[in-house]
Write an enzyme that holds these catalytic residues in place. Structure first.
Site, short mmCIF file in Angstrom:
data_model
loop_
_atom_site.label_atom_id
_atom_site.label_comp_id
_atom_site.label_asym_id
_atom_site.label_seq_id
_atom_site.Cartn_x
_atom_site.Cartn_y
_atom_site.Cartn_z
N HIS A 1 0.86 -1.18 0.00
CA HIS A 1 0.00 0.00 0.00
C HIS A 1 0.89 1.23 0.00
O HIS A 1 2.09 1.13 0.26
CB HIS A 1 -0.96 0.00 1.19
CG HIS A 1 -0.30 -0.23 2.51
ND1 HIS A 1 0.17 -1.48 2.90
CD2 HIS A 1 0.01 0.60 3.52
CE1 HIS A 1 0.71 -1.39 4.10
NE2 HIS A 1 0.64 -0.13 4.50
N GLY A 2 0.31 2.36 -0.28
CA GLY A 2 1.09 3.59 -0.42
C GLY A 2 1.51 4.19 0.92
O GLY A 2 1.15 3.70 1.98
#
Length: 144
Positions: free
Chosen positions: A63-64
């Site tokens: 995920h970012g």
């Protein structure tokens, strides 16, 4: 979970052979459905370079970064299942779940995925599923 995971966000089998390509593959599914801007995928790679998102039982959840929240247009998750493990910094990843969450919405998603994969039998069901629809149905049952 059906509001954040649709069948078009499940890919079986994935085609990536490296960790970074697997992150790009999961991230591109999120881009393709309009959940994130392309720069979010770059942020997923950036996060992975600082901390591994491998969770165990063949699962990685890239995920970012917090700084990339502006690139998220809506909460969504993608899932790519690999027939052959992808080397995730020395760990064998068979399932890569890309997460994009508006605010803290992703935390609930992460919790449900973690519960599913904490059970090695359930994790194996996902790994053994023959196609995307079968994987999708397993994940939908988690929400039931």
């Amino acid at each position: 979970m059906s509001d954040v995971l649709t069948l078009e966000l499940v890919k079986v089998p994935g085609t990536a052979r490296t960790r970074d390509d697997a992150i790009r593959e999961a991230g591109q599914l999120l881009v393709d459905v309009g959940a994130v801007n392309p720069e979010y995928v770059d942020a997923m790679l950036q996060r992975e370079s600082s901390v591994s998102t491998f969770m165990g039982n063949g699962l990685a959840i890239p995920h970012g970064t917090n700084e990339s929240k502006g690139a998220i247009l809506r909460t969504a998750m993608s899932l790519v299942r690999y027939d052959e493990p992808v080397d995730w910094a020395g760990n064998p990843a068979r399932v890569v779940v890309g997460i994009a969450g508006v605010g803290d919405e992703h935390l609930e998603i992460l919790g449900k995925i973690a519960v599913l994969f904490a059970d090695s039998d359930q994790a194996q069901r996902v790994i053994d599923a023959p196609d995307a629809l079968s994987v999708y149905r397993i994940l939908e049952s988690v929400n039931a």
